[in-house]
Every structure is written in C-alpha cells, then in structure tokens.
Design a protein around this motif. Structure first.
Motif, PDB file in Angstrom:
ATOM      1  N   TRP A 131      -4.185  -9.303   4.596  1.00 36.30           N
ATOM      2  CA  TRP A 131      -3.962  -8.187   5.504  1.00 36.30           C
ATOM      3  C   TRP A 131      -3.783  -8.692   6.932  1.00 36.30           C
ATOM      4  O   TRP A 131      -2.875  -8.247   7.645  1.00 36.30           O
ATOM      5  CB  TRP A 131      -5.124  -7.211   5.387  1.00 36.30           C
ATOM      6  CG  TRP A 131      -5.170  -6.048   6.332  1.00 36.30           C
ATOM      7  CD1 TRP A 131      -6.286  -5.577   6.971  1.00 36.30           C
ATOM      8  CD2 TRP A 131      -4.109  -5.165   6.741  1.00 36.30           C
ATOM      9  NE1 TRP A 131      -5.989  -4.475   7.736  1.00 36.30           N
ATOM     10  CE2 TRP A 131      -4.660  -4.200   7.614  1.00 36.30           C
ATOM     11  CE3 TRP A 131      -2.755  -5.109   6.441  1.00 36.30           C
ATOM     12  CZ2 TRP A 131      -3.899  -3.189   8.207  1.00 36.30           C
ATOM     13  CZ3 TRP A 131      -1.987  -4.097   7.045  1.00 36.30           C
ATOM     14  CH2 TRP A 131      -2.555  -3.161   7.915  1.00 36.30           C
ATOM     15  N   LEU A 159      -3.744  -3.841  -0.050  1.00 32.85           N
ATOM     16  CA  LEU A 159      -3.565  -4.951   0.888  1.00 32.85           C
ATOM     17  C   LEU A 159      -4.636  -4.897   1.969  1.00 32.85           C
ATOM     18  O   LEU A 159      -5.183  -5.935   2.371  1.00 32.85           O
ATOM     19  CB  LEU A 159      -2.173  -4.897   1.517  1.00 32.85           C
ATOM     20  CG  LEU A 159      -1.903  -5.959   2.591  1.00 32.85           C
ATOM     21  CD1 LEU A 159      -1.887  -7.354   1.987  1.00 32.85           C
ATOM     22  CD2 LEU A 159      -0.595  -5.669   3.319  1.00 32.85           C
ATOM     23  N   THR A 160      -4.941  -3.712   2.454  1.00 35.31           N
ATOM     24  CA  THR A 160      -5.928  -3.571   3.523  1.00 35.31           C
ATOM     25  C   THR A 160      -7.333  -3.964   3.087  1.00 35.31           C
ATOM     26  O   THR A 160      -8.232  -4.073   3.922  1.00 35.31           O
ATOM     27  CB  THR A 160      -5.951  -2.124   4.048  1.00 35.31           C
ATOM     28  OG1 THR A 160      -6.148  -1.227   2.955  1.00 35.31           O
ATOM     29  CG2 THR A 160      -4.642  -1.785   4.743  1.00 35.31           C
ATOM     30  N   TRP A 173      -1.157  -1.431  11.212  1.00 32.96           N
ATOM     31  CA  TRP A 173      -0.285  -2.601  11.328  1.00 32.96           C
ATOM     32  C   TRP A 173      -0.215  -3.151  12.746  1.00 32.96           C
ATOM     33  O   TRP A 173       0.167  -4.318  12.948  1.00 32.96           O
ATOM     34  CB  TRP A 173       1.118  -2.249  10.829  1.00 32.96           C
ATOM     35  CG  TRP A 173       1.198  -2.177   9.342  1.00 32.96           C
ATOM     36  CD1 TRP A 173       1.107  -1.062   8.554  1.00 32.96           C
ATOM     37  CD2 TRP A 173       1.363  -3.277   8.442  1.00 32.96           C
ATOM     38  NE1 TRP A 173       1.206  -1.393   7.233  1.00 32.96           N
ATOM     39  CE2 TRP A 173       1.367  -2.741   7.130  1.00 32.96           C
ATOM     40  CE3 TRP A 173       1.514  -4.656   8.611  1.00 32.96           C
ATOM     41  CZ2 TRP A 173       1.512  -3.546   5.998  1.00 32.96           C
ATOM     42  CZ3 TRP A 173       1.668  -5.452   7.490  1.00 32.96           C
ATOM     43  CH2 TRP A 173       1.663  -4.907   6.203  1.00 32.96           C
ATOM     44  N   ASP A 205       0.813  -1.211   0.000  1.00 32.88           N
ATOM     45  CA  ASP A 205       0.000   0.000   0.000  1.00 32.88           C
ATOM     46  C   ASP A 205       0.849   1.263   0.000  1.00 32.88           C
ATOM     47  O   ASP A 205       0.451   2.289  -0.565  1.00 32.88           O
ATOM     48  CB  ASP A 205      -0.943   0.009   1.209  1.00 32.88           C
ATOM     49  CG  ASP A 205      -2.059  -1.015   1.074  1.00 32.88           C
ATOM     50  OD1 ASP A 205      -2.070  -1.771   0.073  1.00 32.88           O
ATOM     51  OD2 ASP A 205      -2.925  -1.087   1.968  1.00 32.88           O
ATOM     52  N   ARG A 263      -0.260  -8.519   9.056  1.00 31.83           N
ATOM     53  CA  ARG A 263      -0.196  -7.910  10.400  1.00 31.83           C
ATOM     54  C   ARG A 263       0.349  -8.900  11.423  1.00 31.83           C
ATOM     55  O   ARG A 263       1.100  -8.523  12.325  1.00 31.83           O
ATOM     56  CB  ARG A 263      -1.586  -7.424  10.842  1.00 31.83           C
ATOM     57  CG  ARG A 263      -2.145  -6.307  10.008  1.00 31.83           C
ATOM     58  CD  ARG A 263      -3.226  -5.501  10.703  1.00 31.83           C
ATOM     59  NE  ARG A 263      -4.253  -6.272  11.377  1.00 31.83           N
ATOM     60  CZ  ARG A 263      -5.317  -6.812  10.787  1.00 31.83           C
ATOM     61  NH1 ARG A 263      -5.449  -6.727   9.462  1.00 31.83           N
ATOM     62  NH2 ARG A 263      -6.227  -7.457  11.485  1.00 31.83           N
TER      63      ARG A 263
END
Length: 327
Positions: free
Chosen positions: A247, A240-241, A294, A226, A251
């Motif tokens: 995602w 990605l989110t 994140w 991103d 994380r």
C-alpha cells in the motif's frame, strides 16, 4: 491447467514499430495514434511509459470510454462518440481495416496508423519495450531508462512471475469456471503479493533505487485492486490498503508524476462492473471505496533511492489528457 481455467486470448496484430524501418511500420513522429482506455491495466502500462518517456509530442493518445459491447471498445466519451483524430466510433473499425474479416480480440492498447486507419500493433508487451528503445530519438531530456541492461535478466524473470500470478492472476480468479481453478489462482496471487511485500520491505522499487518497467507492470494491477479486483474478481483475502508495504509502495508511485495522473477510478469501476455482466448482472457500479488515501504520505522516502535515476520527472499531463483527482 484444468477445464475451468481462464485463458487469455492471443493478440491479433503483433507487428512491431522499429527505428530502422526493418518492420512493416517505421518509427515516425506524428504518424501514429496510441489508443488506450483509462479502465484497462494493459493500456495503462503503455500510457505510463509514454508519459515517463515524454513521447506526447510525437505519439498522440486516444482514449476509448470504459463501456463497450460485442462490437468492441467505443469512443463514447468523445464528442459525437467519435475519436477526433481517427474519425471512428468503434476501435474494431481500425482492426478490420488492418485485417479484413478480423475475428480475434479487439484490445487496447492499439497503435493506429492515422493515414490508413489501420491498427499497426496491439502487442502491448513489445510496445512497452519499443517505446523505450525504438523511439529513443524522441525521448524527452531526462527520460528514465526503463529497461536497464544490467538488470534486464532479473526484470524479465520478475515480470514473468508478476504477469502470471498478479496481472493475469486477478483475471484467473475473476473468470475461473471451477472452484479448483479459482482456488489455485487465488493462492498463487496472494503468495506472490506476500513475496513482493517482502521484497519491497527494504528497497524502494522492485529492482532497487529507481523505477523500471517492472514497477509499471505491477503497479497497474495494484492501483485497481481495491476498486475492482478485491470484490468484483473475488480476490478478497486482503485489500491493498491492508497490506502495509504494498500500500505504501503503491501510494509512492501514485504520487510520482506519470503514474497517478493517468488514473480515473470512476472509469475503472464503470468498466469492470458495467461490462462484465456475467459477473455483475445488474451492472450497478459501487460508490466506494474511498480513494482519497492515495494522496496520504507514504514514508517510502526513508528507503532512499531516486525515482528517475539520473533523469528528471515528466512535466504535467498535456491539455486534454488530465484525469480527476482521487476523492
């Protein structure tokens, strides 16, 4: 392949550093300096490996700044613009000591023999494996097995797919010189990300319950997606989110010691947007995206698994190697 395809340049110093001394360069604690850059995903893979294996006491780390010109990566974040151990301003100097008249690409990661100032190797793929195997005598207690023999064939095959479609795939999108080449790379990238999402929906890591090197290889692209690839490289079907499984997986690893503590989002953006002037002529570095997410809970613990298998997590980064928290 068409005339518009991006083709990655071959590496210029593909030596090996081996435990038995059968190569030009034997494993010796304190002899070498690993040169990386916070911006570069290929260097990030090796930096993470070094962290996970606990090789900090025997293999020092130099960090080139995010900006460079035709003369190569430069230590512009160090005092006096000089690496404090190698005493050089541009990494090219170490390549030219190894190969007089050196004309191939000056890349990170590179391992430099401190006494001679020569690059020993820039073969990042072999270096990842050699840190895990040839440097085993110097691993920390509890270091994970990043190349488990029982999964080796699957690891190699999956790594190859991820390299072509994801790691290098984002570059194929960003540096495509024709619409046809871009479309082909874009379709392959997101087809592979969709397949990886399906694979990871029911397992915590790519090969099961523990982290292996293939997780490292995928993650370094995901963590930059991103901030750089979505906009700068036109990989813009989804962020990605907006990919729930990937995602959460990204994380999970970001919050695992040895991963997120190697990431500097500002340097990542400074490099991509500041160096690739053919793609971003103004050199303006975007303020976004918001990276605080994140640190949000990922919920992947529900899938079980043990990140380090029978081993333990690495300790905190050593003095001088800390990075800013995401903000």
């Amino acid at each position: 392949m068409s005339d518009g395809d991006f083709v990655r340049e071959p590496l210029g110093v593909q030596e090996r550093i081996t435990a038995d001394g059968s190569s030009s360069w034997p494993v010796e604690p304190g002899r070498y300096r690993l040169v990386g850059a916070r911006a570069c995903p290929w260097a990030n893979r090796v930096i993470i490996s070094r962290r996970l294996l606990g090789l900090e006491p025997v293999l020092s780390l130099g960090i080139a700044g995010p900006l460079h010109d035709e003369r190569s990566w430069r230590f512009h974040n160090d005092p006096g613009n000089v690496d404090p151990v190698l005493g050089i301003e541009y990494l090219r100097e170490a390549y030219e000591k190894a190969v007089p008249g050196y004309s191939a690409g000056v890349t990170v990661p590179a391992v430099v023999d401190v006494a001679s100032g020569k690059v020993a190797t820039n073969a990042y793929l072999e270096l990842e494996e050699d840190l895990a195997t040839q440097w085993r005598e110097f691993h920390r207690p509890g270091a994970p097995d990043l190349f488990p023999a029982e999964h080796r064939a699957e690891l190699d095959a999956l790594s190859d797919e991820i390299f072509h479609d994801v790691n290098n795939g984002v570059y194929k999108c960003g540096f495509a010189r024709s619409q046809e080449s871009y479309d082909r790379a874009y379709d392959a990238l997101f087809a592979r990300l969709d397949a990886l999402s399906s694979r990871l929906a029911g397992r915590r890591y790519l090969l099961g319950d523990t982290i292996t090197q293939v997780d490292v290889r995928l993650w370094v692209t995901l963590v930059r997606f991103d901030a750089a690839y979505h906009g700068h490289f036109k990989c813009n079907r989804t962020k990605l989110t907006e990919l729930p499984v990937l995602w959460a997986y990204a994380r999970d690893l970001f919050q695992t010691p040895g991963f997120g503590d190697t990431i500097d989002f500002l340097q990542i953006k400074q490099h991509y947007y500041g160096v690739h002037r053919n793609l971003n002529p103004s050199g303006i570095v975007p303020k976004g995206p918001d990276t605080s997410g994140w640190l949000e809970p990922h919920g992947r613990e529900a899938l079980g698994g043990r990140p380090f298998g029978d081993g333990t997590p690495p300790g905190p980064p050593v003095e001088g190697e800390q990075v800013p928290p995401p903000a």
